[in-house]
Design an enzyme around this catalytic site. Sequence first.
Site, PDB file in Angstrom:
ATOM      1  N   ARG A 176      56.012  35.631  35.956  1.00  0.00           N
ATOM      2  CA  ARG A 176      55.333  34.960  37.071  1.00  0.00           C
ATOM      3  C   ARG A 176      56.173  35.018  38.340  1.00  0.00           C
ATOM      4  O   ARG A 176      55.648  35.096  39.451  1.00  0.00           O
ATOM      5  CB  ARG A 176      55.023  33.500  36.709  1.00  0.00           C
ATOM      6  CG  ARG A 176      54.399  32.703  37.871  1.00  0.00           C
ATOM      7  CD  ARG A 176      53.913  31.347  37.416  1.00  0.00           C
ATOM      8  NE  ARG A 176      54.981  30.519  36.883  1.00  0.00           N
ATOM      9  CZ  ARG A 176      55.811  29.777  37.637  1.00  0.00           C
ATOM     10  NH1 ARG A 176      55.732  29.808  38.947  1.00  0.00           N
ATOM     11  NH2 ARG A 176      56.735  29.031  37.057  1.00  0.00           N
TER      12      ARG A 176
ATOM     13  N   TYR B  46      33.693  38.463  54.769  1.00  0.00           N
ATOM     14  CA  TYR B  46      33.299  38.453  53.349  1.00  0.00           C
ATOM     15  C   TYR B  46      32.955  37.026  52.922  1.00  0.00           C
ATOM     16  O   TYR B  46      33.664  36.069  53.256  1.00  0.00           O
ATOM     17  CB  TYR B  46      34.452  39.011  52.525  1.00  0.00           C
ATOM     18  CG  TYR B  46      34.365  38.790  51.045  1.00  0.00           C
ATOM     19  CD1 TYR B  46      33.247  39.201  50.318  1.00  0.00           C
ATOM     20  CD2 TYR B  46      35.410  38.186  50.354  1.00  0.00           C
ATOM     21  CE1 TYR B  46      33.181  38.997  48.950  1.00  0.00           C
ATOM     22  CE2 TYR B  46      35.361  37.989  48.993  1.00  0.00           C
ATOM     23  CZ  TYR B  46      34.231  38.386  48.295  1.00  0.00           C
ATOM     24  OH  TYR B  46      34.166  38.178  46.947  1.00  0.00           O
TER      25      TYR B  46
ATOM     26  N   ASP C 188      42.116  41.576  57.022  1.00  0.00           N
ATOM     27  CA  ASP C 188      41.675  42.104  55.729  1.00  0.00           C
ATOM     28  C   ASP C 188      41.344  43.575  55.941  1.00  0.00           C
ATOM     29  O   ASP C 188      40.369  43.916  56.617  1.00  0.00           O
ATOM     30  CB  ASP C 188      40.446  41.323  55.260  1.00  0.00           C
ATOM     31  CG  ASP C 188      39.973  41.747  53.876  1.00  0.00           C
ATOM     32  OD1 ASP C 188      40.294  42.879  53.458  1.00  0.00           O
ATOM     33  OD2 ASP C 188      39.260  40.964  53.218  1.00  0.00           O
TER      34      ASP C 188
ATOM     35  N   LYS D 275      39.606  47.232  45.051  1.00  0.00           N
ATOM     36  CA  LYS D 275      38.707  48.181  45.713  1.00  0.00           C
ATOM     37  C   LYS D 275      39.390  49.540  45.889  1.00  0.00           C
ATOM     38  O   LYS D 275      39.757  50.171  44.904  1.00  0.00           O
ATOM     39  CB  LYS D 275      38.232  47.583  47.031  1.00  0.00           C
ATOM     40  CG  LYS D 275      37.736  46.141  46.935  1.00  0.00           C
ATOM     41  CD  LYS D 275      36.625  45.930  45.935  1.00  0.00           C
ATOM     42  CE  LYS D 275      35.950  44.584  46.047  1.00  0.00           C
ATOM     43  NZ  LYS D 275      36.787  43.410  45.850  1.00  0.00           N
TER      44      LYS D 275
END
Length: 376
Positions: free
Chosen positions: A42, A95, A167, A192
Amino acid sequence: MDLSTIHPKVTPIYQTSVFKFEDLNAIQEYIDDPQSRYMYSRNGNPNSDELAEAVSRWEGGAGAVATGSGMAAIFAALMTYCRAGDHVLCAADIYGGSAALLNLELARLGITVSYVPFEELYDLKTHVTLATRLLLCETMSNPLLRVVDVARVATECHAHGLKLVVDNTFASPVLTKPLAYGADLVMHSVTKYLAGHSDVTAGAVVARTTEDAARLRQIGTVYGLTLSPMESWLSVRGLKTLRLRMAAHSENAWLVAEFLDEHPAVEAVYYPGLPTHPQHALALAQGGGRFGGMMSFRLADDAAVINRFMQRSQRFPFAPSLAGVDSSCSHPLTTSHRALTEAQRAELGITVGLVRLSVGIEPVEELLADLAQALE
């Protein structure tokens, strides 16, 4: 066998949650310098660090963090600069998941948001308050493909003492590198184009300064946003073909957009590569001559018409994501932008008839033939 003699060309998958220490001296070495070795995945692992460094190189940044999704990346980017009582500006063309995060969750943390119409992004004075910390926008907006002049927006933000978070998912760093135009943070849904094969869920945020990069890493660790080794490894593998894939996506999409633009059943096409697009010249200059693989087009505002198109198409399945090597279509009103208010959707023109296409890298003649029969 002595493992120190093994030198793989490709980084192995470090599928472990924890790393071993020789003794107390070794753990103290880690405490004194967490970058000297790994302790707990982590906090960081070789695979997520490799991905972060690769995306940072692509974007020309000072450092990055790889996260479990694009949404986690947006959250990390916002938390780099914001705390309770702060105010965030967000481009109205955004978005739907970003809007949901801003409206629902950040509000619970005492962070307020205002939306800026596209036409007002270069003149923010009526939107800025003493509590405003940043502006969030997209290089190419989802789903209408409006192109932001990143340099102009960065200049306007910095004039008001604001940070600019961009973004860059739709464009990818192959087309545009927002940090080079003055952005402070750039984020991606690695799911993506960067990974590119619809088999990974991941995100990344890249910082322009080492201070912001350190803050991103702290946020990733404390909030548990760090990407897993396997997903990181897959993303790095996909990233190696990004340049080739974006060239193919862009070429196919341009031909598809031209076809749709001439089809009698199509009322409008939103693609920056078309000379009729309002920001065509900007997209041409800012995108290095390529326009990406995303577009939207408008059919009649009739759900039956949309259903017939989706049912007939074989090469553009209705799959509410984007940017894989295989083409797909999506319906913003009922998927990606359903979290927007009815007024927001109406203002943006997100209606029943709007369809978003993610154009893949298949033989383009097959895509055109499929669209022709689906639109009959």
